[in-house]
Scaffold this active site. Structure first.
Site, PDB file in Angstrom:
ATOM      1  N   ASP A   1       6.941   6.009 -20.995  1.00 31.79           N
ATOM      2  CA  ASP A   1       6.970   5.999 -22.455  1.00 31.79           C
ATOM      3  C   ASP A   1       8.394   5.729 -22.946  1.00 31.79           C
ATOM      4  O   ASP A   1       9.332   5.629 -22.145  1.00 31.79           O
ATOM      5  CB  ASP A   1       6.383   7.300 -23.025  1.00 31.79           C
ATOM      6  CG  ASP A   1       7.174   8.555 -22.691  1.00 31.79           C
ATOM      7  OD1 ASP A   1       8.416   8.513 -22.579  1.00 31.79           O
ATOM      8  OD2 ASP A   1       6.532   9.620 -22.554  1.00 31.79           O
TER       9      ASP A   1
ATOM     10  N   ASP B   1      -4.855   3.519  -4.886  1.00 31.54           N
ATOM     11  CA  ASP B   1      -4.928   3.992  -3.501  1.00 31.54           C
ATOM     12  C   ASP B   1      -6.107   4.935  -3.297  1.00 31.54           C
ATOM     13  O   ASP B   1      -6.190   5.977  -3.938  1.00 31.54           O
ATOM     14  CB  ASP B   1      -3.622   4.699  -3.149  1.00 31.54           C
ATOM     15  CG  ASP B   1      -3.497   5.022  -1.679  1.00 31.54           C
ATOM     16  OD1 ASP B   1      -4.407   4.677  -0.899  1.00 31.54           O
ATOM     17  OD2 ASP B   1      -2.475   5.613  -1.303  1.00 31.54           O
TER      18      ASP B   1
ATOM     19  N   HIS C   1       0.838  -1.206   0.000  1.00 29.41           N
ATOM     20  CA  HIS C   1       0.000   0.000   0.000  1.00 29.41           C
ATOM     21  C   HIS C   1       0.874   1.258   0.000  1.00 29.41           C
ATOM     22  O   HIS C   1       1.761   1.399   0.827  1.00 29.41           O
ATOM     23  CB  HIS C   1      -0.904  -0.017   1.231  1.00 29.41           C
ATOM     24  CG  HIS C   1      -1.755   1.194   1.353  1.00 29.41           C
ATOM     25  ND1 HIS C   1      -1.808   1.934   2.497  1.00 29.41           N
ATOM     26  CD2 HIS C   1      -2.570   1.801   0.469  1.00 29.41           C
ATOM     27  CE1 HIS C   1      -2.637   2.944   2.325  1.00 29.41           C
ATOM     28  NE2 HIS C   1      -3.108   2.884   1.086  1.00 29.41           N
TER      29      HIS C   1
ATOM     30  N   TYR D   1      10.639  13.079 -12.310  1.00 32.94           N
ATOM     31  CA  TYR D   1      11.865  12.267 -12.334  1.00 32.94           C
ATOM     32  C   TYR D   1      12.297  11.879 -10.921  1.00 32.94           C
ATOM     33  O   TYR D   1      12.720  10.746 -10.680  1.00 32.94           O
ATOM     34  CB  TYR D   1      13.011  13.018 -13.016  1.00 32.94           C
ATOM     35  CG  TYR D   1      12.843  13.240 -14.500  1.00 32.94           C
ATOM     36  CD1 TYR D   1      12.108  12.370 -15.299  1.00 32.94           C
ATOM     37  CD2 TYR D   1      13.419  14.335 -15.116  1.00 32.94           C
ATOM     38  CE1 TYR D   1      11.961  12.584 -16.660  1.00 32.94           C
ATOM     39  CE2 TYR D   1      13.289  14.559 -16.477  1.00 32.94           C
ATOM     40  CZ  TYR D   1      12.554  13.680 -17.240  1.00 32.94           C
ATOM     41  OH  TYR D   1      12.418  13.892 -18.590  1.00 32.94           O
TER      42      TYR D   1
END
Length: 143
Positions: free
Chosen positions: A30, A64, A22, A113
């Site tokens: 991509d 979630d 969890h 990132y």
């Protein structure tokens, strides 16, 4: 082989999904995303696009419900004229599996990132659409 598991989900990929707990996050990346340099756990899914991977994952993966956003996208860089139509596809796919989905969190590129570096795993696809990266936050299995 087992029945009912989409062929796009390799044994390694299924193992990662089963290991996640969890709140853990997984990135569906991509083809332009620096997956190998960011990933703690890298899963190759070459030859496939993100929508197909998303569809396969959501058959098993609860989103979630305890966080404000269980799905995040990389925000278009200011000044970039791209309008990612693939996001509409993601919205449709997610709503097939999650009645409570209420929209995406938009994450600035470099913040995305940094989150990717902390994610449990990154799935590297061959998706050619720009801004097609998506973060999924794992929820709790209740049944």
């Amino acid at each position: 082989m087992l029945k009912g598991i989409p062929k796009i989900i390799s044994p390694e990929f299924m193992k990662i999904l089963l290991e996640m707990g969890h709140g853990d996050e997984i990135i569906l990346a991509d083809g332009n995303f620096p997956a190998a340099s960011c990933a703690a756990n890298l899963i190759r899914c070459d030859g496939h696009g993100v929508p197909d991977v998303l569809e396969a994952v959501l058959k098993f993966f609860p989103l979630d419900t305890y966080s404000n956003h269980s799905v995040s996208l990389m925000k278009v860089v200011e000044g970039d004229p791209i309008v990612p139509s693939i996001w509409e596809t993601y919205d449709s796919v997610i709503k097939k599996y999650d009645d409570n989905f209420d929209g995406f969190e938009m994450v600035e590129r470099f913040d995305f990132y940094e989150r990717a570096k902390k994610a449990y795993a990154i799935v590297a696809t061959s998706e050619s659409a720009l801004y097609a990266n998506v973060i999924l936050k794992k929820g709790v299995v209740t049944d």
